[in-house]
Each structure stands twice: as C-alpha cells, then as structure tokens.
Scaffold this motif. Structure first.
Motif, PDB file in Angstrom:
ATOM      1  N   ALA A 529       0.845  -1.223   0.123  1.00  0.00           N
ATOM      2  CA  ALA A 529       0.064   0.074  -0.054  1.00  0.00           C
ATOM      3  C   ALA A 529       0.865   1.327  -0.045  1.00  0.00           C
ATOM      4  N   PRO A 530       0.436   2.464  -0.692  1.00  0.00           N
ATOM      5  CA  PRO A 530       1.319   3.751  -0.399  1.00  0.00           C
ATOM      6  C   PRO A 530       1.135   4.084   1.087  1.00  0.00           C
ATOM      7  N   ALA A 531       2.260   4.962   1.388  1.00  0.00           N
ATOM      8  CA  ALA A 531       2.598   5.571   2.470  1.00  0.00           C
ATOM      9  C   ALA A 531       1.015   6.119   3.235  1.00  0.00           C
ATOM     10  N   GLY A 532       0.501   5.861   4.245  1.00  0.00           N
ATOM     11  CA  GLY A 532      -0.378   6.390   4.716  1.00  0.00           C
ATOM     12  C   GLY A 532      -1.580   5.541   4.590  1.00  0.00           C
ATOM     13  N   LYS A 533      -1.792   4.549   3.785  1.00  0.00           N
ATOM     14  CA  LYS A 533      -2.822   3.717   3.497  1.00  0.00           C
ATOM     15  C   LYS A 533      -2.809   2.457   4.188  1.00  0.00           C
ATOM     16  N   THR A 534      -3.636   1.701   4.404  1.00  0.00           N
ATOM     17  CA  THR A 534      -3.779   0.556   5.143  1.00  0.00           C
ATOM     18  C   THR A 534      -3.196  -0.740   4.370  1.00  0.00           C
ATOM     19  N   GLN A 535      -2.282  -1.556   5.040  1.00  0.00           N
ATOM     20  CA  GLN A 535      -1.601  -2.464   4.363  1.00  0.00           C
ATOM     21  C   GLN A 535      -2.231  -3.690   4.569  1.00  0.00           C
ATOM     22  N   SER A 536      -2.435  -4.553   3.590  1.00  0.00           N
ATOM     23  CA  SER A 536      -3.484  -5.988   3.674  1.00  0.00           C
ATOM     24  C   SER A 536      -1.995  -6.812   4.219  1.00  0.00           C
ATOM     25  N   PRO A 537      -2.568  -7.868   5.053  1.00  0.00           N
ATOM     26  CA  PRO A 537      -1.409  -8.608   5.726  1.00  0.00           C
ATOM     27  C   PRO A 537      -0.771  -9.535   4.275  1.00  0.00           C
ATOM     28  N   ARG A 538       0.413 -10.024   4.731  1.00  0.00           N
ATOM     29  CA  ARG A 538       1.181  -9.957   5.968  1.00  0.00           C
ATOM     30  C   ARG A 538       2.485  -8.964   5.763  1.00  0.00           C
ATOM     31  N   ASN A 539       2.659  -8.335   4.835  1.00  0.00           N
ATOM     32  CA  ASN A 539       3.992  -7.635   4.555  1.00  0.00           C
ATOM     33  C   ASN A 539       3.869  -6.248   5.235  1.00  0.00           C
ATOM     34  N   TRP A 540       3.999  -6.242   6.611  1.00  0.00           N
ATOM     35  CA  TRP A 540       4.008  -5.244   7.448  1.00  0.00           C
ATOM     36  C   TRP A 540       5.111  -4.250   7.119  1.00  0.00           C
ATOM     37  N   GLN A 541       6.034  -4.671   6.818  1.00  0.00           N
ATOM     38  CA  GLN A 541       7.535  -3.860   6.369  1.00  0.00           C
ATOM     39  C   GLN A 541       7.278  -3.104   5.161  1.00  0.00           C
ATOM     40  N   ARG A 542       6.427  -3.631   4.357  1.00  0.00           N
ATOM     41  CA  ARG A 542       6.268  -2.880   3.025  1.00  0.00           C
ATOM     42  C   ARG A 542       7.319  -3.047   1.961  1.00  0.00           C
ATOM     43  N   LEU A 543       7.862  -4.325   2.183  1.00  0.00           N
ATOM     44  CA  LEU A 543       9.224  -4.731   1.208  1.00  0.00           C
ATOM     45  C   LEU A 543       8.711  -4.737  -0.392  1.00  0.00           C
ATOM     46  N   VAL A 544       9.421  -3.832  -1.017  1.00  0.00           N
ATOM     47  CA  VAL A 544       9.042  -3.853  -2.336  1.00  0.00           C
ATOM     48  C   VAL A 544      10.686  -4.358  -3.007  1.00  0.00           C
TER      49      VAL A 544
END
Length: 631
Positions: A529-544
């Motif tokens: 998800a973009p910064a500030g938006k809700t991240q779906s499980p489970r990549n909480w670190q938002r690794l790309v």
C-alpha cells in the motif's frame, strides 16, 4: 469473587433484561463441568456487537467467532491434526488445478448446514468471493481482486475459479493455518444494504457452536453447542465435549494466573514465563505443551524487528545490518523468555519441519556468508549461539537443559549473528552517518532516533525483547525509545504503517509443511500500500523487491507439494540474510497454560493433535477431544 461467578451473574442480568421468561434466563446456573472457559487475548472488545469479520478491525475476532462459528474450504494444522495435518473441511477434496495453474476447481462437501437450517452450497462460496471483490475495503477484497478473473458455480457442490495469472497457491487464501477467507451466508448478507456496515448480529454459524450471548461491555462471549452439530464439518470427528464455551477477558497477567489457580480459567492464552513458573510450582492440575522447561508451545511465527521500509531511515541495507550487529541475541533471549527461546538467524521459524528443511541445511552457507562493511569483510554468523544460551541456563535449570547438540539446536536454535559494534559503525559511516561524542547522527545532521513499538503488558515477552534491543542500541549511541501500543492500537498502527520499527512478525508459516507461500505470496510488491494507506496482511514492513517478486512468481507456478518448493524457500532465506529487511529473532513460544480440574484431553507435545493456543482457528479440534474430568 471468582471469574466464573462474575461471568454467569453478568450473563443472567443481561439475558433477564432482554429475553424475559426465556430458558436462557437460568444461564447463571450453567454446570461448570459443561462450560469451558478460555482467555480471549484481544482483551475487552470495544464494539462487541459486531460479528462481521469480513470488515477490517470493526470488532472482535478471537471471541470464539473464527474458532467455533466460522468455516472455510480447507485447514492445515500446525501440528499433526486428528487425521493428518491437511483437512478437507467445507471442500470434499483437495483443490484441483489445471496444468498451468490458471484454474482451480473446488468440490464441496454436501450435507453441511448453517445454524438457521439453510444448507451451505456453492452459492455461498461464489457470493463470498464476488461480494468482497466488488466491495473495496473488505478484509480479503484486495487479494481476491488481484487473483480472480471469474468465479462460477457449476452445480450445488462445484465451483470453478479462473485466475488472472498462474498461481499454484491460490487455495491458501481458503486454507486455515490461523485463519482464512471464511464463508459468508449468502441468504443473510444479501438482505443487508451494505456488507461493510452490516454488523452480522446475531451471527449465523457454520461451526459446531452458535452464539448464546455476550457482554455489552465486551468482557466475554458465550457459545453453545448446536443440537445439530452432526451437520457441521467438525461433526465427522465426533461430538464436541463442552456444551458451553466462554471466551473472556480475565484481566492482566497476575489475574490470569490467580484465576487459573482458583480453577476459574481453563485455558490461559499466553502468560509471561514467571507466571508459567508460578503455575508449575503451585498448580496440581496444570497441563502444558511440554511437561517441563521450556513449557510453551512454539508457534510457527517469527518475532522479529520489523522495519518500516517506507521510512527513509531504514531503506539502506547497511543501516539495517548495522542495527542487527548491535543486538546480543543471548541477552534478548534471557530478557524475553528467561532463556526459553528458540533463536533463528534466518527468516523462517525454527519450528515444525523447518529445522530439517531450512535451518540445518543452510548452516554451511551461513558460516561462509561474508558481509562487506566498506572497510573489511567479515563472517558475522556464530553457529554456537544456541549452545551458549543452553550453557547460560544449565547452572539454574540443571538436567532440564539438554546436552546433546541436536537437542540443543531443536530447543534453543542453531546460531545467530555475533555482536560487532566496530562493523556496525563502519556500515553506518558508509551510509553517511556520523558520530559526535557519544551520539550518532543521520546524513542530514539530525540525531539518529528510533522508536521501537511494543505491545506492553498484553504481550510481555515481546515487550521485554524490544526493551532489551532498544537498550543495546542506546548503548551504542542511537536515540532508541520504546513506543507502547496495546491491543487493537498495535494492530491498527501496524496496518497503517504508523511506526518506525516494531517487535512482531510478518513471517507466518504452516509449521508442519515446508511450503512458505502462506505468507510469502502476500509479500509481492503488488500488495504494498502507499504510505498512509492500510496495508493488507502480511507484508507489514512494506518490502518492495523485484528480486523477491521474481521468486514469488516462480513459486506460484510450482505445485504446493513439489520438492522444488523447498529449494525456492532456501533461495528466499538467503535473500533475506543478504538484504535484512527484518531482523529475525526467535520462534514465538506461547506459554499456554491448561487446567485439568474440569477438562482433560488437551493437546500436548506427546499428543500433538492440534495447537492448544485458544485464538487459533485450528483450536476447534480441541472441542472434540476434551472430556469432563469428572463425568
């Protein structure tokens, strides 16, 4: 006053005021020997009348809702299971894929009924998928939208999915390891104007229990065995033992221990090591996963330092590796679990089949792994860390600590990274950081500051791990502070990306199966998800990572049971060591305490038919094995 009396009195008061002259008005007289009382680790539920689990973070989940009332296509038990770890639940057989994994056929089990008497059919499965796809914001909307091109009912017991891309793990979305995409009752939800705003109260159940009542203040939820339990998927294993099952908030850790010593709480979800040691000394009716030290059940999850990779501070691999080399895992193990920890240097939990599939085979690669600090090349891995922890414990624990190297590795883990402040400093300097006096500064001249989010008293083991890590970073000159976020506040902030780092997990495996796609598929950059938006499980670190995306896409084209999945899993583990997007710490050993005063038949290491931790979806299997201690 004891927890059970308070529970029953409150229940009686509520029901007497709303259901006059009802048979439930005598609920305060429920026989204790027919009532199983378990801790709900969510604590007090803020919106207790909300049972729409398909709407994110709107109510309780571990209230018995997903353990007792809901169901889906398949289960994989983290332990042995009642008849094997794989269970065909609402599905009559395993998923059927075409040759290129672009199509999945599901054959449904006939004769399964919702608690209101309506039969479960293909219409419910199709409705569940289509409703979430067309309703952005529902819990599994994004994952289904990205995968499903179409879903079609062939007949009452057959559904065919056509996928947008080859995906040999699509079935994992409908396979409970902890939870999964639960089926929605079409005949109920189609009458609601908006599925996101429908509270689903009273919930219609597919499981062997249905909701009896709940506390309007969110302290407890009471479920009652269905008269037609045979018409549920649990029914094939036999009649559930408890007639009533209560999920309660028993209060802080000390009150949980007292409640169990008074036999008012049958199952404690998780207690601090000190609480378990107290119960082991004082309770004659205590049952634990292991008979002695380390007592706790090792969940297939991996507590780690989770970085917010959308924060510029942590986007440089050198910074992440520097922070890893400042951690003394021995001190973290002693502070968190009082030594009852199973450490892991790789991003795979050291539980279930994983030590044989991943940890042991990668030991030579880890020993030879080199890290370039810019001034020198070092080999940071120390294969003796697990043995060192065992040696530290032996003077106080004596014969409870194994001496056989293989047993030590199983209990305490293999190796971890050697603390190396010099190498950490060199890595930070290469990243543009500088030290002035005793403090480190970022490349733009600001104090190097990190907040470590922890859950406080609701998860004391993790909190103590985070506190120790922050202390070690402070000793090096980093302004590291603890950021306490309790209960749902932690979950909300984790999903929103509102943290610097936190102690938690984004790695969740099947445990009893080597396939890693359960969590790894959700790490694909398409889900970030973009910064500030809700991240779906489970990549909480938002690794790309394009490299990781390619690996995940390879896994999608390989059968779930193909031996190549292990090879690809090892490639993932090596990638994670090189990049260090999270700092793996240890398995999550859950100190689940079970009291046998009223019930026997709990799962243990000697009889591992399921996970005893009461908030897991698989814990429903306990109900058919539990029997009254005194009939």
């Amino acid at each position: 006053m004891r927890v059970i009396r308070l529970l029953m009195l409150a229940l009686a008061s509520l029901i007497a005021s709303t259901v006059a002259a009802s048979a439930q008005a005598t609920i305060s007289e429920l026989p204790r020997r027919e009532t199983l009382i378990l801790e709900n680790p969510e604590g007090t539920i803020k919106n207790p009348g909300w049972f729409n689990i398909w709407a994110i973070n709107a109510g309780g989940q571990y209230t018995g809702l997903h353990q007792l009332a809901l169901d889906t296509l398949w289960y994989i038990d983290p332990e042995r299971g009642l008849d094997g770890s794989w269970q065909n639940s609402l599905a009559a057989e395993k998923p059927i894929y075409n040759a290129d994994f672009t199509e999945m056929t599901v054959k449904l089990r006939p004769g399964i009924f919702w608690s209101d008497g309506v039969e479960f059919t293909a219409d419910d499965l199709v409705y569940t998928v289509e409703t979430q796809i067309k309703t952005p914001g529902m819990r599994w909307s994004a994952l289904l939208s990205l995968n499903v091109d179409s879903v079609q009912k062939v007949d009452a017991q057959t559904v065919v999915f056509k996928l947008k891309k080859p995906n040999s793990r699509f079935h994992a979305l409908f396979t409970v390891r902890f939870n999964a995409i639960w089926m929605m009752p079409k005949h109920v939800f189609e009458k609601a104007p908006d599925p996101l705003r429908f509270d689903f109260n009273k919930p219609v159940s597919l499981g062997a229990y249905t909701l009896n009542s709940y506390d309007p203040d969110g302290k407890w939820f009471l479920w009652q065995r269905r008269d037609d339990w045979q018409r549920t998927t649990l029914g094939r294993y036999g009649e559930p033992g408890p007639k009533y099952v209560a999920y309660v908030d028993p209060g802080p850790p000390d009150k949980r221990v007292i409640a169990q010593l008074n036999h008012d709480l049958d199952v404690i979800h998780d207690v601090a090591p000190e609480g378990m040691f107290t119960l082991a000394k004082q309770s004659k009716s205590l049952k634990t996963w292991f008979k002695g030290f380390p007592f706790g059940h090792p969940d297939p999850t991996l507590p780690s330092v989770i970085f917010n990779l959308q924060n510029p501070t942590f986007q440089n691999r050198d910074v992440r590796w520097a922070l890893a080399l400042l951690i003394d895992i021995r001190a973290v193990a002693m502070a968190s679990y009082r030594g009852a920890a199973t450490i892991s240097a790789i991003a795979v939990p050291p539980t279930g089949t994983h030590p044989d599939d991943y940890h042991k085979p990668l030991q030579d690669w880890l020993a030879g792994f080199e890290l370039d600090t810019g001034k020198e090349k070092i080999k940071p891995y120390d294969p003796t860390m697990g043995q060192q922890i065992a040696t530290m414990l032996r003077p106080s624990m004596g014969d409870q600590i194994p001496t056989d190297p293989a047993e030590i590795a199983r209990s305490f883990g293999y190796g971890w990274w050697k603390p190396n402040a010099t190498a950490a400093a060199e890595l930070l300097e290469r990243a543009g950081y500088s030290k002035r006096g005793d403090a480190w500064y970022t490349p733009d001249g600001k104090p190097f500051s990190i907040k470590v989010m922890v859950e406080g008293d609701s998860r004391p083991v993790m909190t103590r791990a985070g506190t120790m890590i922050a202390q070690q970073w402070r000793q090096f000159g980093i302004d590291a502070k603890i950021d306490v976020a309790q209960g749902t506040n932690m979950l909300d902030r984790r999903s929103a990306g509102d943290f610097d780092t936190f102690i938690g997990w984004s790695v969740e495996t099947y445990g009893g199966h080597p396939d890693l796609a359960f969590f790894l598929d959700s790490w694909h950059s398409q889900f970030v998800a973009p910064a500030g938006k809700t991240q779906s499980p489970r990549n909480w670190q938002r690794l790309v990572s394009p490299e990781l995306d390619k690996l995940i896409e390879q896994i999608r084209t390989v059968s779930f049971e193909d031996p190549k999945t292990v090879e690809l899993g090892r490639d993932y583990a090596k990638f994670m060591v090189r990049e260090m997007p999270i700092i793996p710490l240890m398995a999550y050993n859950v100190f689940t305490a079970m009291d046998e005063t009223y019930w026997t038949g709990y799962p243990t290491a000697e009889d591992p038919y399921t996970d005893p931790v009461p908030n897991w979806g698989n814990s429903r299997l306990m109900m058919v094995r539990l029997k009254p201690t005194q009939p």
